[in-house]
Write a protein that holds these residues in place. Structure first.
Motif: not given
Length: 528
Positions: A95-123
């Motif tokens: 997946f190529t992520l959109r560049k303008n996405v921010t989290c509710s606390d103002g931080s920028k969403l990164t590919p590493s954030d997405v990867a951490e979600n998937v790997n957390h569930i798979a752990d």
């Protein structure tokens, strides 16, 4: 092939059975700016961490605050979400992520954030009940922040690797660093942020006015978007219906008798939605009567399935075509022509031929053993479910079967199915969006060692699934449909009806799809 899902996830499948997309006869009227949208939840959503939630109402709640990589259109077409584009291979999707996405606390969403979600569930240490259901077993994620991409891969080809991403909520910001902080809060990139949580009472969300990365680029700038969303916990449907009529609610999902009353209320917008299937399974353990395929076929032939469908759905159901709900990734009909036809005389003759002869009290006996069935069902699904199981019991008693009804509450269902195994037939509503989500429950190690609660051993099903999971698109869909037909041919399970529910709308319009809000679809309208 590798089987899916821990036994505990069975509750997820049953409780995810909820409203999917549909066509709305919505209320007309001018958009009302700002305001508060109020919606009834049938139960408290419980823990709000997306990796731990199992209730359908949990996912309904989370859909306001969290996004997914891609989304489904009502027709099942994959739409851009957090990802603006993707590249699919048999065993991976990048997946190529959109560049303008921010989290509710103002931080920028990164590919590493997405990867951490998937790997957390798979752990395995996470013990996530959605692993193997919403996240395929063996999936791992790798991020390339410089390139703006994240790759999800599986150990072997997986036919729905893209489609599986439509239900993976992405946590970001502070919640990613401390998962305990989102047990009763949210930390996502979605259009709303949870501002108040009062368990068993209400959950209040506030609009993010800068949100502009919803499905196909949907934003919150549109006319009529509510400034607040309040989800109110209203377990009693009659109470919810009264609140809709009085204007105290703008929306609710109605399963039962109050549906007709609301449909007849002037000014009430309404959508008819798919809500999972009504069906029953036979226990095929070595010591069970239904181990014999002749018994399963006879029991099925004894039931007037169209009549049972009307009872189970209170006359609001649709003909069932398969196990997967809307939006269906595969459109084939695996049911028609594969379920034994209604023929009570043939059913009785088959039992006679199998050596089950009527005793003095009318109950059939073979080798000194009575033909007895324990019929398991959930008592919290309304009067229609109770009536459907009473109908089954009465039907089977007519052909000489001793039937004991065993009604349990939701929390006891998994225990009865898997641990105590005190059942012979179970009425089990299931709501899934991909056929792969069912494989571990329909094959593989039997309960209590595995997730195969009915002890199924359908070699044709297993062979077709092993081939289907490696095939993409239409080729794979044909095999998935055929694999389901193999289950019906063997009377391993009996599909009865596709249930529907009413999504009632008062002074508002909105879309619920696969049990989730499409949050940017919510619009307030002037009172009519």
């Amino acid at each position: 092939m590798k089987k899916t899902a821990p036994v505990a996830a069975l509750a997820t499948l049953s409780l995810l059975a909820t409203a999917c997309g549909g066509t709305s006869d919505g209320p007309s009227g001018k958009a009302a700016e700002g305001g508060t949208f109020s919606f009834a939840l049938s139960a408290d959503p419980g823990v709000l961490d997306p990796a731990m939630g199992v209730l359908g109402v949990t996912n309904t709640t989370l859909s306001l605050a969290y996004d997914t990589l891609v989304a489904n259109s009502p027709e099942g077409k994959i739409l851009p979400g957090l990802a603006e584009k993707w590249d699919v291979k048999p065993d991976r999707v990048t997946f190529t992520l959109r560049k303008n996405v921010t989290c509710s606390d103002g931080s920028k969403l990164t590919p590493s954030d997405v990867a951490e979600n998937v790997n957390h569930i798979a752990d395995p240490a996470t013990k996530s009940p959605v692993y193997g259901v919403l996240v395929p077993v063996g999936m791992k994620a790798e991020a390339d922040d410089a390139a703006g991409t994240v790759t999800l891969s599986t150990p072997q080809p997986f036919s729905f690797i893209l489609e599986s991403s439509t239900l993976m909520f992405v946590v970001c910001g502070k919640g990613l660093k401390d998962r305990s902080s989102i047990a009763h809060a949210t930390s996502g990139s979605g259009p709303y942020t949870l501002t108040e949580a009062v368990p068993s009472d209400h959950y209040t969300f506030k609009l993010r006015e800068d949100y502009a990365w919803g499905p196909n680029g949907a934003a919150t700038k549109g006319s009529g978007m509510p400034e607040k969303v309040v989800l109110r916990v209203v377990p009693n449907e009659q109470t919810a219906a009264n609140m809709l009529i009085s204007g105290d609610l703008n929306g609710a999902i109605i399963y039962g008798a109050d549906r007709k009353r609301l449909e007849a209320t002037p000014g009430m917008g309404k959508a008819t939605m798919s809500a999972g299937n009504g069906q029953f399974f036979y226990h095929q353990g070595d010591d069970r009567p239904a181990k014999d395929p002749a018994i399963r076929k006879a029991l099925t032939q004894a039931v007037n399935l169209p009549e049972l469908a009307g009872i189970a759905s209170s006359g609001t159901g649709r003909p069932v075509t398969g196990l997967v709900g809307d939006p269906k990734p595969c459109q084939g009909d695996g049911v028609t022509g594969h379920v034994p036809a209604f023929d009570p005389a043939a059913a009785s003759a088959a039992l006679d031929a199998a050596g089950w002869k009527a005793g003095a009290d009318g109950v059939r006996v073979k080798d000194g053993k009575r033909l007895s069935l324990r019929l398991l069902y959930v008592t919290t699904k309304g009067a229609s479910t109770q009536a459907a199981n009473e109908y089954l019991a009465a039907t089977w008693k007519k052909i000489g079967v001793d039937v004991t009804l065993n009604g349990v509450i939701d929390t006891k269902l998994s225990e009865s199915l898997n641990a105590t195994q005190d059942w012979d037939v179970v009425w089990l509503p299931i709501g899934v969006t991909l056929p792969t989500q069912l494989v571990g429950f329909l094959s593989g190690p039997a309960a209590p060692k595995g997730a195969n609660f009915a002890h199924l051993a359908n070699e044709r099903y297993e062979k077709l699934v092993a081939e289907a999971v490696t095939k993409p698109g239409e080729e794979g869909c044909k095999l998935w449909t055929e694999s389901e037909s193999a289950l019906y041919d063997a009377a391993d399970l009996v599909p009865v009806v596709e249930n529907t529910v009413l999504v009632a709308q008062r002074n508002a319009t909105f879309t619920v799809q696969a049990g989730l809000f499409v949050p940017t679809s919510i619009r307030m309208t002037e009172a009519g």
